[in-house]
Design a protein around this motif. Structure first.
Motif, PDB file in Angstrom:
ATOM      1  N   ASN A 180       0.825  -1.207   0.000  1.00 59.05           N
ATOM      2  CA  ASN A 180       0.000   0.000   0.000  1.00 59.05           C
ATOM      3  C   ASN A 180       0.854   1.250   0.000  1.00 59.05           C
ATOM      4  N   LYS A 181       2.008   1.164   0.687  1.00 57.51           N
ATOM      5  CA  LYS A 181       2.782   2.384   0.872  1.00 57.51           C
ATOM      6  C   LYS A 181       4.236   2.027   1.111  1.00 57.51           C
ATOM      7  N   HIS A 182       5.120   2.917   0.721  1.00 59.87           N
ATOM      8  CA  HIS A 182       6.561   2.732   0.875  1.00 59.87           C
ATOM      9  C   HIS A 182       7.120   3.926   1.631  1.00 59.87           C
ATOM     10  N   MET A 183       7.777   3.667   2.760  1.00 58.49           N
ATOM     11  CA  MET A 183       8.503   4.731   3.432  1.00 58.49           C
ATOM     12  C   MET A 183       9.968   4.521   3.097  1.00 58.49           C
ATOM     13  N   GLN A 184      10.476   5.404   2.246  1.00 61.50           N
ATOM     14  CA  GLN A 184      11.849   5.250   1.777  1.00 61.50           C
ATOM     15  C   GLN A 184      12.762   6.077   2.667  1.00 61.50           C
ATOM     16  N   ALA A 185      13.460   5.417   3.569  1.00 59.92           N
ATOM     17  CA  ALA A 185      14.325   6.128   4.512  1.00 59.92           C
ATOM     18  C   ALA A 185      15.393   5.168   4.999  1.00 59.92           C
ATOM     19  N   SER A 186      16.383   5.740   5.596  1.00 65.85           N
ATOM     20  CA  SER A 186      17.504   4.960   6.106  1.00 65.85           C
ATOM     21  C   SER A 186      17.105   4.303   7.429  1.00 65.85           C
ATOM     22  N   TYR A 187      17.740   3.152   7.728  1.00 65.80           N
ATOM     23  CA  TYR A 187      17.409   2.429   8.959  1.00 65.80           C
ATOM     24  C   TYR A 187      17.822   3.186  10.219  1.00 65.80           C
ATOM     25  N   ASP A 188      18.620   4.240  10.068  1.00 65.81           N
ATOM     26  CA  ASP A 188      18.982   5.008  11.266  1.00 65.81           C
ATOM     27  C   ASP A 188      18.267   6.359  11.317  1.00 65.81           C
ATOM     28  N   ASP A 189      17.259   6.516  10.470  1.00 64.98           N
ATOM     29  CA  ASP A 189      16.480   7.763  10.457  1.00 64.98           C
ATOM     30  C   ASP A 189      15.365   7.649  11.503  1.00 64.98           C
ATOM     31  N   GLU A 190      15.645   8.126  12.700  1.00 63.77           N
ATOM     32  CA  GLU A 190      14.712   7.886  13.807  1.00 63.77           C
ATOM     33  C   GLU A 190      13.398   8.638  13.630  1.00 63.77           C
ATOM     34  N   GLU A 191      13.473   9.756  12.964  1.00 64.49           N
ATOM     35  CA  GLU A 191      12.231  10.509  12.730  1.00 64.49           C
ATOM     36  C   GLU A 191      11.307   9.680  11.824  1.00 64.49           C
ATOM     37  N   ALA A 192      11.877   9.096  10.767  1.00 61.16           N
ATOM     38  CA  ALA A 192      11.081   8.262   9.857  1.00 61.16           C
ATOM     39  C   ALA A 192      10.603   6.996  10.565  1.00 61.16           C
ATOM     40  N   LEU A 193      11.491   6.399  11.363  1.00 64.84           N
ATOM     41  CA  LEU A 193      11.113   5.172  12.073  1.00 64.84           C
ATOM     42  C   LEU A 193       9.969   5.430  13.051  1.00 64.84           C
ATOM     43  N   ALA A 194       9.989   6.594  13.696  1.00 67.21           N
ATOM     44  CA  ALA A 194       8.920   6.923  14.646  1.00 67.21           C
ATOM     45  C   ALA A 194       7.589   7.071  13.908  1.00 67.21           C
ATOM     46  N   ARG A 195       7.622   7.726  12.735  1.00 68.03           N
ATOM     47  CA  ARG A 195       6.391   7.851  11.941  1.00 68.03           C
ATOM     48  C   ARG A 195       5.912   6.482  11.479  1.00 68.03           C
TER      49      ARG A 195
END
Lengths: 360, 360
Positions: free
Chosen positions: A48-63
């Motif tokens: 459904n959706k792709h969050m394209q971010a680095s595994y150490d991107d804590e802001e993205a991981l929190a979202r």
């Protein structure tokens, strides 16, 4: 907690295993959000959706953790910090403990031994001196493997007890002088694997063991049923269940075994995820390993697998995928391609399963 | 032309049939672009890309046709102008002719009769006077159906030869006084359907006929194998092949038949797409109708279906989908949910297939 259809499963990692999990989740009415740094993630194409971010991107991981009702992972080299960060915010199934143990061959084997389960003999290796001493103490040839980040035969070198110091040094350099273990070579008669699932209420269900053949450290084929004694199959399933229970695991695991001449089994390794040697399940059973994993992590009942056909699964590595037209011609064969844009040597591009009328 | 893995199939329409086609295409390494005005399209959730635009948005349609290597459609009420607009710019499989004939019950039945294939008796109805005259001429009860845009029992009314003028008027108003046909009621012993595919090189391959039960005009269950004489199955398949050939069709079609007491068949209607009564194929065969359609339109070889199990498919209509937990508990059952956000009365929300050991 259990999911309702329409809720969202997050998957850390977006390779072919994530892709097949996304299909299985979709068929059960669940939404999938893939977290993967790669813009061309095979899994994201069918999610459904792709969050394209680095595994150490804590802001993205929190979202990501916020958006998902349950999170899982599709490869065992997800950074442990990433998994733990997510686990603090959203249910992670299986949990980070299974990841932690499987990421380090020394921890993995030590854990398995602690459960009174047999493995190949092994020694921790921190330097060339360790290597030489350990190799000479082994009864025959052995294999040097980095503790971390090895897969598909990468990060491995063979050594012989009677080798020259030069040969030992070469092996040590071949694995980039990284912390390693030395495993004694096991004179196995065959390799099998058990794909099993454990549910949130602790039920364990296993598929029939597959007999696996590797080449250059990469799985080539899995045959089901494997030609083993009933006692061997029972032992392998029992060991798998013991591992699952001790990890308080939720989801599908793949456990690889050596079968010795006397029919006994030693654990080679486990992968805390759906497993290449279980791809045949999508073609030969009413429930695939992918659906079983989704059921388990969703808190839903597992299915007892019903295998309608005997079968053989073949991996398509690198340019072998160019054979797809011939494979499509065979009626008894189910083809699966992973949507990878670039064919690279050694890269898993797809697989196919040949079905045979059931013999057993 | 034939596709290569990595190329893009466009699908006009984004409902559950498009969703299942998208999964099948993805498993074969093809990309999918869904064209559908609905932001919550079930198919778009599992496709590479969603073009959300109206069917009369020519600018969007032109971009869609440009981006796709082959275009297909997943429902027969795609506006004919839309299909033709796309067909001028990209290969459309099946073509717009099949769509045109299936969109108008009068054209459809006239076409079928022109191939020397039996149907229920029918008359074109343009007004109340036509209706009364035609109904009185029928040998028994008959069914008034709008020529266009009817499905799942909508736009239909039953009339009796001996009805009052008032009853005729009521029927006529019930279908909104739209151009219609009156079909004589056929005293059938059962309803079956044949799901078949035709490839770009003209090969026709059919699945085993399914026996269908409807309620309120909506398909409820499909059972395979259907309990029919071999000659009946052969006749139904032969008629299906004749329709496919005369339409120069490429792709999967669903043809519904009435089976009479003497075992002969009449065509009820056809749908130029994968068909609800073929959903069992994904659970009981090595190739599903969805994969077969993708193979056909991609210019790839069709698979000869191998059915490993007998089975019964049940639709989940409206709130029946709330039974999903009980369905998941049954090991012999394969569940498929469509990811629709809102449960509405009469809406197809999912289906499940119960597998049985093969008897025939």
């Amino acid at each position: 907690m259990s999911l309702e259809p329409g809720q969202t499963i997050g998957i850390l990692g977006g390779g072919q295993l994530g892709r097949m999990l996304a299909i299985a989740a979709g068929r059960l009415g669940l939404k999938v959000l893939i977290f993967d740094p790669d813009a061309n993630s095979p899994a994201a194409q069918l999610a459904n959706k792709h969050m394209q971010a680095s595994y150490d991107d804590e802001e993205a991981l929190a979202r990501f953790a916020d958006e998902c009702d349950i999170v899982t992972y599709e490869f065992e080299n997800v950074p442990l910090d990433t998994a733990r960060f997510v686990e603090d915010r959203s249910p992670l199934r299986p949990g980070s403990t299974a990841l932690e143990k499987s990421q380090d061959r020394l921890e993995e084997k030590t854990f398995i031994r602690s459960l009174d389960i047999g493995t190949a003999p092994f020694r921790a290796i921190c330097g060339l001196k360790d290597l030489i001493a350990a190799a000479k103490a082994m009864d025959g040839p052995s294999i040097l493997k980095t503790r971390r980040l090895g897969y598909d035969g990468k990060g491995q070198a063979r050594v012989d007890a009677g080798a020259t110091d030069n040969a030992f040094e070469k092996a040590w350099l071949a694995i980039d002088e990284k912390p390693a273990i030395l495993e004694g070579f096991v004179p196995f008669s065959k390799e099998i694997s058990v794909i099993a699932a454990r549910s949130t209420d602790g039920r364990v269900v296993a598929f029939d063991p597959a007999e696996n053949r590797h080449k250059d450290g990469i799985l080539r084929t899995s045959v089901v049923p494997s030609v083993i004694e009933t006692a061997t199959a029972t032992a392998a399933k029992e060991v798998t269940a013991r591992i699952l229970e001790n990890l308080e695991y939720v989801g599908v695991i793949g456990v690889e075994f050596f079968v010795l001449e006397d029919g006994s089994v030693l654990v080679n390794e486990f992968a805390p995820r759906v497993h290449n040697s279980g791809h045949w399940t999508e073609a030969a059973c009413q429930v695939s390993q992918f659906e079983q994993h989704i059921r388990a992590i969703a808190g839903w009942p597992l299915a007892t697998p019903i295998r309608h056909s005997d079968c053989e699964m073949f991996n398509l590595i690198g340019s072998e995928v160019d054979d797809w037209p011939a494979i499509l011609e065979a009626d008894d064969t189910v083809l699966h391609l992973y949507g990878k844009a670039e064919t690279r040597s050694g890269r898993k591009m797809g697989h196919f399963t040949r079905l045979n009328p059931r013999q057993s």
